[in-house]
Design a protein around this motif. Structure first.
Motif, mmCIF file in Angstrom:
data_model
loop_
_atom_site.group_PDB
_atom_site.id
_atom_site.type_symbol
_atom_site.label_atom_id
_atom_site.label_comp_id
_atom_site.label_asym_id
_atom_site.label_seq_id
_atom_site.Cartn_x
_atom_site.Cartn_y
_atom_site.Cartn_z
ATOM 1 N N TRP A 133 84.080 26.166 36.488
ATOM 2 C CA TRP A 133 83.000 26.402 37.319
ATOM 3 C C TRP A 133 82.383 25.161 37.777
ATOM 4 O O TRP A 133 82.393 24.399 36.784
ATOM 5 N N GLY A 148 83.090 39.285 38.190
ATOM 6 C CA GLY A 148 81.699 39.905 37.933
ATOM 7 C C GLY A 148 81.691 41.362 38.245
ATOM 8 O O GLY A 148 82.849 42.264 38.020
ATOM 9 N N ASN A 201 80.102 37.983 33.815
ATOM 10 C CA ASN A 201 80.526 36.891 34.465
ATOM 11 C C ASN A 201 82.016 36.594 34.446
ATOM 12 O O ASN A 201 82.247 35.311 34.395
ATOM 13 N N GLY A 225 85.308 32.980 31.419
ATOM 14 C CA GLY A 225 84.122 33.935 31.300
ATOM 15 C C GLY A 225 84.037 34.541 29.624
ATOM 16 O O GLY A 225 85.050 34.458 29.126
ATOM 17 N N ALA A 269 73.143 32.294 33.035
ATOM 18 C CA ALA A 269 73.657 31.175 33.467
ATOM 19 C C ALA A 269 73.483 29.827 32.765
ATOM 20 O O ALA A 269 72.583 29.522 32.178
ATOM 21 N N TYR A 310 79.025 27.593 33.478
ATOM 22 C CA TYR A 310 79.327 29.012 34.137
ATOM 23 C C TYR A 310 78.148 29.742 34.582
ATOM 24 O O TYR A 310 76.890 29.588 34.304
ATOM 25 N N PRO A 311 78.170 30.585 36.012
ATOM 26 C CA PRO A 311 77.435 31.469 36.159
ATOM 27 C C PRO A 311 76.914 32.415 35.210
ATOM 28 O O PRO A 311 77.559 32.754 34.218
ATOM 29 N N GLY A 364 76.055 36.356 34.268
ATOM 30 C CA GLY A 364 76.612 37.944 34.435
ATOM 31 C C GLY A 364 75.971 38.326 35.899
ATOM 32 O O GLY A 364 74.543 38.223 36.255
ATOM 33 N N VAL A 365 76.584 38.699 36.871
ATOM 34 C CA VAL A 365 76.324 39.030 38.327
ATOM 35 C C VAL A 365 76.893 40.344 38.870
ATOM 36 O O VAL A 365 78.192 40.602 38.636
ATOM 37 N N GLU A 389 71.356 38.892 39.192
ATOM 38 C CA GLU A 389 71.768 38.261 37.612
ATOM 39 C C GLU A 389 70.479 38.864 36.821
ATOM 40 O O GLU A 389 69.258 38.987 37.382
#
Length: 670
Positions: free
Chosen positions: A34, A323, A334, A351, A361, A366-367, A369-370, A390
């Protein structure tokens, strides 16, 4: 002795450092990985015209090779939260937003009086029907549930109303010629200049489970499959297997005759099933999944999901999942998974793997959880995602963050599919074509033309169809009607022009440093088209019969279809393009074509990345030619040299010590 030990330790450390430096290039990167591009850490209001607000349930689509377009969603204007009608363009190269259209505030209602705007909404469907236009259907806001279809033109930032009622809130009943008002349905573009929808929630709150097609040419709906009853339960066994009524699932086109559905919400909870629907036979096939609702994620499956995104990864015949909402209420994941449509197996790519969710995030890694976000492949190695909902500070908040997921450069297999395929070569290709489409060009092109011209330079071609026979045509900055070339050459140097259509027979067309717009079709038979540092846009179809397209810098944009006939070829000068750059975009493709590369560096291996709408180039140049055994020999040689140095130093030290002892003995004897 202490000095000796210190020196030995020093040289051992030096050897370890040198070995790590030598072997570090061959460890490679860990993919996918990511990259955070832009966005705010917390929920924000729109900052017009700099960036959009935090948004969930909007939608993005890839355009122009390195950008994506964003429309709608539930977000914030400068004062409050609500439904947005704004259109934004984000450029990944410059990392900047550009505002295209909208009202810059929430609550904008659809303007049916002059068909100028669909208004603010969320949970609609959205597809890219040409490289410069996208289409939306359905959705909802506080005042209405929608059944309308709109098209947005990126070239002039205008909306066009295609279908649907003025007031919305259309309740579907059997016998209707439209599916009615829907939101949260799945939607994808098929191969018939149409889009398909499945599922969604009706205006009365019931779940929908039918398949409909909307024809973008006739602007009419066509019922494809279903029971025309709401809240239908899934059938996982027997002869008539089918998914039930659901919303917030996702479908992607698998082949020109089928699409794949994953996940979604039913009245009993989220599901984990993967279905394939074939439009020619109107049959469903269960590829994977269970009869369990709200199934948990584990090491081998992502479990049940809704509010997720799946995207077709065509070169691997797979789709990628990112996600979504899991089995826990208000919880989001995520993780990224790949489902192989060949092996029917899930593979976890990146993830968090845990039964818990709502991961926050880490902007270096990494981002979070979305769910209810949007994503798109910019090219075969880069997935872009925007917005969604998120968890932040123990609360769920919407987001305006943009993340890019970089995949390892793929190895593209040779394709032989008759649906439109590309094979790649770096030298003169052998003939390998099949499924030649019917040539739609006229048998006698002269009969349909208005006049014949034979001149080296035309002063003006306005309102005059041209037929050039055994001669040269030099284009100027003007508008041309239909041009027919027979055994001729046509050149455009540093011009900006428009041509209604082109028919070329045994001729050569060269554009250098130019911008060319072809209003209708371009037909090449036994001809060569060279694009050199130019941008050529064809708003109709391109037909190739025994012809060559040379890419020497620039881009070819085809709104319609690329119909690749027998013995046709694309030749690309690798020195004029960057790795991953898109040379050609098209609405669809039929037939097979060979791509050949010239001027390829010795250390590079060119690959052709083809999907439903583009042809890109991937040049694998990193660590591609160095052999393991060569690196190993070099490393061992370095180690041997360093060890030899240590031994020589030690021998020298021993000799010095011996000489000192002899000197001491001599002094004592004296």
């Amino acid at each position: 002795q202490n000095m000796y030990i210190f020196r030995v330790v020093f040289y051992i450390k030096l050897i370890i450092i040198l070995i790590s430096i030598i072997f570090s290039p061959i460890r490679g990167e860990i993919y996918p990985q990511w990259h955070f591009l832009t966005g705010n850490e917390t929920e924000v209001f729109m900052d017009f015209p700099h960036y959009p607000s935090s948004i969930k349930s909007g939608s993005i689509l890839p355009v122009f090779g390195d950008s994506f377009v964003l429309y709608g969603g539930l977000g914030k204007d400068a004062n409050s939260e609500g439904f947005l009608d704004d259109v934004w363009l984000f450029n990944v190269t410059t990392n900047t937003w550009v505002y295209l259209a909208g009202n810059q505030k929430i609550g904008k209602m659809a303007d049916y009086s002059n068909y100028s705007s669909p208004g603010g909404r969320s949970d609609f469907g959205m597809v890219l029907d040409t490289p410069s236009t996208f289409v939306i259907f359905g959705g909802w806001n506080d005042d209405s549930y929608f059944d309308d279809v709109w098209r947005f033109n990126l070239t002039d930032s205008t909306w066009e109303h295609l279908s649907g009622s003025f007031n919305g809130n259309v309740i579907y009943t059997p016998g209707n010629q439209t599916p009615g008002s829907l939101y949260g349905m799945s939607m994808c573009l098929d191969s018939y200049q149409s889009f398909l929808i499945y599922g969604g929630k009706l205006e009365d709150g019931d779940l929908f489970g039918d398949v409909w097609r909307f024809n973008l040419t006739s602007k009419k709906w066509n019922f494809i499959w279903g029971t025309k009853t709401s809240n239908r339960q899934p059938q996982l066994s027997g002869l008539n297997k089918s998914p039930g009524g659901l919303n917030f699932g996702t479908i992607v086109v698998d082949t020109p005759d089928s699409f794949v559905l994953y996940g979604g919400n039913t009245d009993d909870g989220a599901v984990d099933q993967v279905w394939k629907f074939t439009t020619s036979s109107n049959q469903w096939e269960l590829l994977s999944g269970s009869d369990t609702f709200n199934g948990a994620q584990n090491m081998s499956t992502p479990g049940s999901r809704s509010g997720h995104v799946i995207l077709l990864e065509e070169y691997s015949n797979s789709f990628v999942l990112f996600g979504g909402q899991g089995n826990t209420t208000n919880g989001f994941f995520n993780d990224v998974w790949r489902f192989s449509l060949d092996d029917l197996v899930w593979t976890h790519l990146v993830g968090n793997l845990s039964t818990s969710n709502n991961f926050v995030a880490d902007y270096d890694r990494y981002p979070g959880g979305v769910g209810f976000h949007s994503a798109a492949f910019l090219n075969p190695t880069e997935l872009i995602t925007f917005g969604g909902e998120e968890k932040y500070n123990n609360a769920l908040e919407s987001s305006n963050r943009v993340w890019l997921l970089e995949f390892e450069k793929p190895v593209f297999p040779s394709t032989t599919s008759s649906e439109g395929s590309v094979s790649t070569q770096s030298s003169s290709p052998e003939d390998s074509f099949s499924d030649t489409p019917k040539d739609t060009s006229s048998d006698n092109p002269i009969e349909s033309s208005n006049s014949i011209a034979s001149t080296e330079t035309t002063e003006s071609a306005e309102d005059d169809n041209l037929i050039i026979v055994d001669d040269d045509l030099v284009l100027e900055d003007t508008d041309y009607d239909n041009i027919t070339l027979i055994n001729s050459t046509m050149e455009g140097n540093d011009v900006d022009l428009s041509i209604d259509s082109i028919d070329s027979f045994n001729s050569t067309i060269i554009y250098t440093g130019s911008t060319v717009n072809i209003v209708d079709d371009m037909k090449l038979s036994e001809s060569t088209l060279t694009i050199e540092n130019s941008n050529v846009e064809v708003n109709g179809n391109v037909h190739l019969i025994e012809s060559i397209i040379n890419g020497n810098g620039g881009k070819l944009l085809i709104t319609g279809c690329l119909n690749a006939g027998e013995d046709s070829e694309i030749v690309i000068d690798a020195s004029k393009y960057e790795s991953g750059e898109v040379f050609m975009e098209f609405g669809c493709m039929t037939g097979n074509i060979t791509v050949t590369y010239t001027n390829v560096p010795d250390s590079c291996t060119p690959e052709t990345a083809q999907d439903d709408v583009s042809l890109a180039m991937i040049f694998n140049c990193d660590q591609g030619t160095t052999k393991w055994w060569i690196i190993t020999i070099v490393a061992l040689a370095v180690v041997l040299v360093l060890v030899s140095i240590v031994v020589l130093i030690r021998i020298n030290m021993l000799n010095q010590e011996k000489e000192m002892e002899n000197l001491a003995v001599s002094m004592n004897n004296a």
